[in-house]
Scaffold this active site. Sequence first.
Site, PDB file in Angstrom:
ATOM      1  N   ARG A 136       0.851  -1.195   0.000  1.00  0.00           N
ATOM      2  CA  ARG A 136       0.000   0.000   0.000  1.00  0.00           C
ATOM      3  C   ARG A 136       0.887   1.247   0.000  1.00  0.00           C
ATOM      4  NH1 ARG A 136      -3.539  -0.294   4.905  1.00  0.00           N
ATOM      5  NH2 ARG A 136      -4.594  -1.867   3.659  1.00  0.00           N
TER       6      ARG A 136
ATOM      7  N   ARG B  74      -1.434   6.826   9.685  1.00  0.00           N
ATOM      8  CA  ARG B  74      -1.440   6.256   8.343  1.00  0.00           C
ATOM      9  C   ARG B  74      -1.700   7.337   7.287  1.00  0.00           C
ATOM     10  NH1 ARG B  74      -4.120   0.196   8.650  1.00  0.00           N
ATOM     11  NH2 ARG B  74      -2.857  -0.592  10.373  1.00  0.00           N
TER      12      ARG B  74
ATOM     13  N   LYS C 225      -3.550   1.608  15.010  1.00  0.00           N
ATOM     14  CA  LYS C 225      -3.486   2.553  13.891  1.00  0.00           C
ATOM     15  C   LYS C 225      -4.184   3.871  14.237  1.00  0.00           C
ATOM     16  CE  LYS C 225      -7.383   0.014  11.906  1.00  0.00           C
ATOM     17  NZ  LYS C 225      -7.801  -0.856  10.809  1.00  0.00           N
TER      18      LYS C 225
ATOM     19  N   LYS D 132      -5.783   7.405  12.162  1.00  0.00           N
ATOM     20  CA  LYS D 132      -6.177   7.886  10.836  1.00  0.00           C
ATOM     21  C   LYS D 132      -6.698   9.315  10.901  1.00  0.00           C
ATOM     22  CE  LYS D 132      -7.424   3.239   9.203  1.00  0.00           C
ATOM     23  NZ  LYS D 132      -8.502   2.396   8.646  1.00  0.00           N
TER      24      LYS D 132
ATOM     25  N   CYS E 256     -14.677  -3.524   0.149  1.00  0.00           N
ATOM     26  CA  CYS E 256     -13.295  -3.872   0.469  1.00  0.00           C
ATOM     27  C   CYS E 256     -12.856  -5.018  -0.441  1.00  0.00           C
ATOM     28  CB  CYS E 256     -13.166  -4.258   1.934  1.00  0.00           C
ATOM     29  SG  CYS E 256     -13.913  -5.854   2.349  1.00  0.00           S
TER      30      CYS E 256
ATOM     31  N   CYS F 136      -7.557 -11.313   1.399  1.00  0.00           N
ATOM     32  CA  CYS F 136      -7.539 -10.832   2.775  1.00  0.00           C
ATOM     33  C   CYS F 136      -7.699 -11.986   3.755  1.00  0.00           C
ATOM     34  CB  CYS F 136      -8.642  -9.803   3.001  1.00  0.00           C
ATOM     35  SG  CYS F 136      -8.674  -9.168   4.697  1.00  0.00           S
TER      36      CYS F 136
ATOM     37  N   CYS G 202     -15.734  -8.608   6.354  1.00  0.00           N
ATOM     38  CA  CYS G 202     -15.590  -8.894   7.779  1.00  0.00           C
ATOM     39  C   CYS G 202     -15.986  -7.645   8.554  1.00  0.00           C
ATOM     40  CB  CYS G 202     -14.161  -9.338   8.101  1.00  0.00           C
ATOM     41  SG  CYS G 202     -12.979  -7.971   8.286  1.00  0.00           S
TER      42      CYS G 202
ATOM     43  N   CYS H   5     -13.096  -1.837   6.858  1.00  0.00           N
ATOM     44  CA  CYS H   5     -12.240  -1.111   5.917  1.00  0.00           C
ATOM     45  C   CYS H   5     -13.031  -0.321   4.891  1.00  0.00           C
ATOM     46  CB  CYS H   5     -11.298  -2.085   5.208  1.00  0.00           C
ATOM     47  SG  CYS H   5     -10.103  -2.865   6.310  1.00  0.00           S
TER      48      CYS H   5
END
Length: 574
Positions: A76, A145, A213, A215, A434, A440, A479, A483
């Site tokens: 990424r 991120r 993380k 954001k 996603c 994944c 899931c 995302c």
Amino acid sequence: MTDKTDKRARNEFLKEESHFLRGTIADGLAHVETGAISDDDTQLIKFHGSYMQDDRDIRGERAKKKLEKAFSFMIRLRLPGGLVSPEQWIKLDDIAGTYANGSLRLTTRATFQYHGVIKSNLRRTMQAINGACLDTIAACGDVNRNVMCVANPFFSPVHAAAGEFARKVSDHLLPKTSAYHEIWLEGDKVEDMSRPAVVDTEPLYGTHYLPRKFKIVIAVPPHNDGDVFAHDLGYIAITNAKGELAGWNVSIGGGMGMTHGDTATFPRTGDVIGFCTPEQAVDVAEKVMLVQRDWGNRENRANARLKYTVERFGVDKYREEVESRLGYKLGEARPFKFTSMGDPIGWYQGPDKKWHLGLFIEAGRIRDFPGRHLRTAIREIAEAGGITFSVTGNQNIIICNASAKQKTRIDAILKSHGIDIATSSGLRRNSISCVALPTCALALAESERFLPELITTLEDSLDKAGLRNDDIVIRMTGCPNGCGRPYMAEIGFVGRSPGLYNLYLGAAHEGTRLNKLYAQDVGKARIVELLEPLFVRYAKERDEGESFGDFVIRAGVVKPTLGGNTFHDDIALV
């Protein structure tokens, strides 16, 4: 010897003992007998912008043959502000064909992902990305991120300021370790004895980095095209009477992930805590992040995001700690209004009369399809030059700053490759999915490969209600980690198992309210059975200007979710 009284999560020890994110990654790349790297390095490589994956479509077949899983890596890019020059696009497209699976994937973080990069090509791919004057450091991992901002920073001076701020705050919060250059770009090693010793330091992160993380997103009303309240830290542009940037409202505590069956986990919308000037904005970002660094949960990663820290301490106490570290108080939040969170699709002009094309990219996947050569068309546009590409948080691209002559040429290129600028419905142009299966590791169900098919079926239901052109936000993830930000969708799907999804309804069309669970474990036929009568009711009973998300709440279909900690409350499943 490990201190048994230290209850921190395993990842905390791993980070501290990693020699500033090196671990044994470099050594693992040299082991040609396997396509994998060690479990510890699998965690550390995330900080370098990569995840180890395998092709789950063929996992069972390979296991029967006693073969190793078909390991590969997702990479990424860090792309603060989302801008790419034509020259960079050409290089990124080359990488997709040389080292990846022949496609570029636009993410919901307004950047690119490559899939299918094998271990022996990892370093070559990283170096090729560096050759495009881009990098992948901190695109993943327990750090700040990729910083998202407005979809088109060329639209006005305020939008341009948002883009500039995105790059500035990204650079300020970037990890300082030299491990990235050492491992991937074959730079000088810290332990190189032929020169004075270099000592890595992380003035913001320390050796333990963040609990999870972090954001950031920047928005300019009335468009909430980055879902500002779905992120740990948000900035909302406030303008003065002359339309100039006066500063930013600041929101904290948004986040999407949760765990099925665990009501202690939940998505959450951010809270506006005050106003800061443009000169204060980077300092505010640093202090908000540092409070999370020090106050975040390091024992339970499922409750380690900033949203849970805010829930635990309260918004007021968190803001007071931020202000204490700043040495000044934030101003009172100022009025603003959002009206939508989608991207403008099609051609439109900015105030400077330049043309901009919002190009819908279904599921964010840029590749050539039979009769529809999307990747080839965009490369041809890049080769013609004279424009800039902007990657959006809704998995689309905007071709910016075209002249009238370039507009005509771009239209011709797209038409020659079978690309239609228009979308088949308002539902489709407001869709996000996603990646999910087959790559994944967390996916429980399909997403990218299923949502387009589902929308095609639902378009028949929309036609029955006369709603084909109405904008309704629909999102799907494989899931519950969120995302694709499904909990901010008017119609949201979250995978439970192959072919089955939880269906959520009732988020605000402008991205200010979460949705609510409506039905559990539903497959395609049941989804249509549930949604078609709601579409018909919406068409007949809606108030003027009422969005689908607002309607299902007013009609009593679902209760409103007034905050993340009420996400699991007042659920009446059908």
